[in-house]
Design a protein around this motif. Structure first.
Motif, short mmCIF file in Angstrom:
data_model
loop_
_atom_site.label_atom_id
_atom_site.label_comp_id
_atom_site.label_asym_id
_atom_site.label_seq_id
_atom_site.Cartn_x
_atom_site.Cartn_y
_atom_site.Cartn_z
N MET A 164 -1.12 10.19 4.28
CA MET A 164 0.06 10.03 3.79
C MET A 164 0.50 8.56 4.16
O MET A 164 1.14 7.90 3.23
N LYS A 165 0.38 8.00 5.33
CA LYS A 165 0.92 6.84 5.85
C LYS A 165 -0.01 5.63 5.04
O LYS A 165 0.44 4.82 4.42
N SER A 166 -1.21 6.14 5.02
CA SER A 166 -2.23 5.04 4.12
C SER A 166 -1.45 4.87 2.67
O SER A 166 -1.46 3.88 2.13
N LYS A 167 -1.31 6.08 2.04
CA LYS A 167 -0.74 6.01 0.75
C LYS A 167 0.60 5.24 0.70
O LYS A 167 0.71 4.52 -0.26
N PHE A 168 1.54 5.33 1.36
CA PHE A 168 2.70 4.90 1.49
C PHE A 168 2.76 3.35 1.72
O PHE A 168 3.34 2.59 1.02
N ASP A 169 1.55 3.07 2.75
CA ASP A 169 1.43 1.58 2.96
C ASP A 169 1.01 0.83 1.51
O ASP A 169 1.36 -0.26 1.30
N ASN A 170 -0.04 1.77 1.07
CA ASN A 170 -0.62 1.02 -0.22
C ASN A 170 0.50 1.02 -1.30
O ASN A 170 0.38 0.04 -2.14
N TRP A 171 1.39 2.11 -1.44
CA TRP A 171 2.41 1.92 -2.55
C TRP A 171 3.34 0.84 -2.19
O TRP A 171 3.75 0.11 -3.23
N GLY A 172 3.61 0.40 -1.02
CA GLY A 172 4.64 -0.64 -0.64
C GLY A 172 4.03 -2.01 -1.11
O GLY A 172 4.26 -2.93 -1.93
N LYS A 173 2.39 -2.21 -0.95
CA LYS A 173 1.85 -3.35 -1.32
C LYS A 173 1.54 -3.43 -2.85
O LYS A 173 1.89 -4.41 -3.41
N SER A 174 1.38 -2.22 -3.52
CA SER A 174 1.14 -2.16 -4.96
C SER A 174 2.65 -2.67 -5.54
O SER A 174 2.64 -3.16 -6.75
N SER A 175 3.80 -2.09 -5.27
CA SER A 175 4.91 -2.37 -5.48
C SER A 175 5.26 -3.88 -5.42
O SER A 175 5.74 -4.53 -6.38
N ASN A 176 4.99 -4.30 -4.45
CA ASN A 176 5.22 -5.87 -4.49
C ASN A 176 4.36 -6.75 -5.21
O ASN A 176 4.95 -7.61 -5.79
N ASN A 177 3.20 -6.33 -5.56
CA ASN A 177 2.24 -7.18 -6.36
C ASN A 177 2.54 -6.99 -7.68
O ASN A 177 2.56 -7.79 -8.60
N SER A 178 3.10 -5.82 -8.07
CA SER A 178 3.69 -5.36 -9.19
C SER A 178 5.09 -6.26 -9.88
O SER A 178 4.97 -7.02 -10.82
N THR A 179 5.64 -6.50 -8.76
CA THR A 179 6.79 -7.23 -8.93
C THR A 179 6.45 -8.73 -9.27
O THR A 179 6.87 -9.49 -10.15
N LYS A 180 5.44 -9.26 -8.35
CA LYS A 180 5.25 -10.42 -8.40
C LYS A 180 4.61 -10.82 -9.91
O LYS A 180 4.90 -11.87 -10.66
N ASN A 181 3.64 -10.00 -10.50
CA ASN A 181 3.01 -9.94 -11.63
C ASN A 181 4.20 -10.00 -12.70
O ASN A 181 4.04 -10.84 -13.79
N ASN A 182 5.00 -9.06 -12.55
CA ASN A 182 5.99 -9.01 -13.60
C ASN A 182 6.90 -10.40 -13.68
O ASN A 182 7.35 -10.82 -14.72
N GLU A 183 7.20 -11.07 -12.65
CA GLU A 183 8.07 -12.08 -12.47
C GLU A 183 7.19 -13.38 -13.04
O GLU A 183 7.61 -14.00 -14.03
N SER A 184 5.70 -13.25 -12.77
CA SER A 184 5.13 -14.36 -13.18
C SER A 184 4.61 -14.38 -14.62
O SER A 184 4.40 -15.42 -15.41
N THR A 185 4.57 -13.26 -15.21
CA THR A 185 3.93 -12.96 -16.80
C THR A 185 5.15 -12.97 -17.55
O THR A 185 5.02 -13.31 -18.80
N SER A 186 6.21 -12.05 -17.29
CA SER A 186 7.30 -11.94 -18.16
C SER A 186 8.55 -12.62 -17.90
O SER A 186 9.62 -12.66 -18.44
N GLY A 187 8.72 -13.58 -16.71
CA GLY A 187 9.80 -14.21 -16.42
C GLY A 187 10.84 -13.26 -15.92
O GLY A 187 12.29 -13.56 -16.01
N GLY A 188 10.63 -11.94 -15.60
CA GLY A 188 11.70 -10.96 -14.97
C GLY A 188 12.24 -11.37 -13.79
O GLY A 188 11.74 -12.20 -13.18
N ASN A 189 13.62 -11.00 -13.54
CA ASN A 189 14.16 -11.18 -12.32
C ASN A 189 14.12 -10.10 -11.14
O ASN A 189 15.35 -10.30 -10.47
N VAL A 190 13.41 -8.95 -11.29
CA VAL A 190 13.43 -8.21 -10.53
C VAL A 190 12.69 -8.55 -9.08
O VAL A 190 11.62 -8.57 -8.95
#
Length: 312
Positions: free
Chosen positions: A185-211
Motif C-alpha cells: 500500500m505504501k508503494s502504491k501511495f508513493d507511486n500515486w503521488g509521483k504519477s499525480s505530479n507527472n500528470s499535472t506537469k504534462n497537463n500544464e505543458s500540453t494544454s496550458g492548464g493552471n492546475v
C-alpha cells in the motif's frame, strides 16, 4: 563543565518527572486534550518539531503513547498498549501523518476473535471520535497529524474502515500478512503521488492548464481539515489563506474549495453541533449561533439548521 552538566541533567529529570505526574493526573481526569496540548508545548520548548524525531532523546513520544493507551482503555480495550508509525499515505500527501496503533488483550472482557464486527466497529468508532477531538484538534496547527491506526490482539491486526456514507468494515490480518500489505500500500501511495505530479506537469505543458502543485497541495490540506476536523467551507478557506495557518494564495485556496466535491458539509455541521451539544452542554439556540457565527464555525444558516434538526 561536568558538574554543570550533571546539575542540568538532574534538573531536567526533576522537570520531566513532574511533567509525567501531571500527564498522569490529567489522564485520570480524562482531560486528554489538555494532556496532549501540554505534551506538544513541551516538544516545542525542547525544539522537537515532529513526533518520531531523532531530536527526541528524552522519549517525549512516550507521553503521546501513554495518553493513547489511557484513551483506549476508557473505550473498553483492556490492557491496552500503544505504538506509533508513519501513515502509509505520506508518500501521496507529502505530509506528516502518524498512526497510533492500539494493542489489547480483549474488548470489554471478551476476546476480539469472539466479538462481532459490529461491536468492534462501534468501539473503534468511539475511540476514533475521541482521537479526532483530542489528538487531531491539538495537532492540526502544529504541522503534523496523529490519527488512530489499527487494533492488534492475540497475533491479529484489525483494520477498521469507517467513512460517512459508506458501509463500515473490518479486515483481519495476521502478523505475517500485515507487513507485506502495508509495504504494498505504501508503494502504491508513493507511486500515486509521483504519477499525480507527472500528470499535472504534462497537463500544464500540453494544454496550458493552471492546475499547479500549489493548487493540489491546497486541495490536499483543505480535504484534511474538512474530513478530520469537520470544518466549514468558509473556515477551511480562511485556514488555507491565513498567514497564521497554511499561507496559500487566494486562488489556490479557492481551487481547493471548488474541488472538494466529496465533502458532505451538512454532515460536518452535524458533527460540530454534536460536540457543542453533548460535550459542552450548550442549548440548541447557542449551538446554532456558534455554528453560524463569523467568530465561530462559519457554517451557512441552512447547514446549521440541518444540524439542529438532526440532533437527537
Amino acid at each position: 563543565m561536568d558538574i554543570n552538566y550533571d546539575e542540568a541533567q538532574k534538573q531536567m529529570d526533576v522537570c520531566l518527572s513532574a511533567f509525567e505526574s501531571e500527564i498522569l493526573r490529567l489522564c485520570e481526569e480524562q482531560a486528554y486534550y489538555k494532556a496532549i496540548s501540554n505534551t506538544i508545548d513541551l516538544m516545542e520548548e525542547l525544539g522537537i518539531s515532529m513526533p518520531m524525531s531523532d531530536d527526541d532523546t528524552l522519549g517525549i513520544d512516550d507521553c503521546f503513547l501513554f495518553i493513547a493507551k489511557q484513551m483506549a482503555e476508557s473505550c473498553g480495550f483492556e490492557n491496552a498498549q500503544a505504538s506509533m508509525q508513519e501513515n502509509i499515505a505520506n508518500g501521496r500527501f507529502h505530509d506528516h501523518f502518524y498512526d497510533i496503533n492500539i494493542g489489547c488483550d480483549s474488548l470489554n472482557g471478551t476476546s476480539l476473535e469472539r466479538i462481532s464486527n459490529k461491536k468492534i466497529i462501534d468501539s473503534y468508532a468511539q475511540l476514533d471520535s475521541l482521537f479526532n477531538d483530542t489528538f487531531m484538534t491539538a495537532c492540526v496547527f502544529k504541522g503534523f497529524y496523529i490519527t488512530l491506526g489499527d487494533i492488534h490482539s492475540n497475533g491479529k491486526w484489525y483494520d477498521v474502515f469507517i467513512c460517512d456514507g459508506m458501509e463500515s468494515d473490518v479486515t483481519v490480518r495476521s502478523d505475517a500478512e500485515r507487513g507485506p500489505f502495508n509495504a504494498t500500500m505504501k508503494s502504491k501511495f508513493d507511486n500515486w503521488g509521483k504519477s499525480s505530479n507527472n500528470s499535472t506537469k504534462n497537463n500544464e505543458s500540453t494544454s496550458g492548464g493552471n492546475v499547479t502543485q500549489e493548487y493540489l497541495n491546497a486541495l490536499n490540506r483543505g480535504l484534511s481539515y474538512a474530513q478530520n476536523l469537520h470544518m466549514s467551507k468558509k473556515a477551511v478557506y480562511d485556514q488555507l489563506t491565513s498567514s497564521y495557518g497554511e499561507g496559500f494564495p487566494a486562488d489556490a485556496a479557492q481551487y481547493a474549495i471548488d474541488n472538494m466535491t466529496g465533502i458532505d458539509w451538512n454532515a460536518n455541521t452535524l458533527e460540530k453541533a454534536k460536540q457543542y451539544y453533548y460535550n459542552m452542554s450548550m442549548s440548541k439556540s447557542a449551538v446554532y449561533d456558534q455554528l453560524t457565527s463569523e467568530y465561530g464555525e462559519q457554517f451557512t444558516t441552512s447547514e446549521a439548521q440541518y444540524a439542529i434538526d438532526h440532533l437527537n
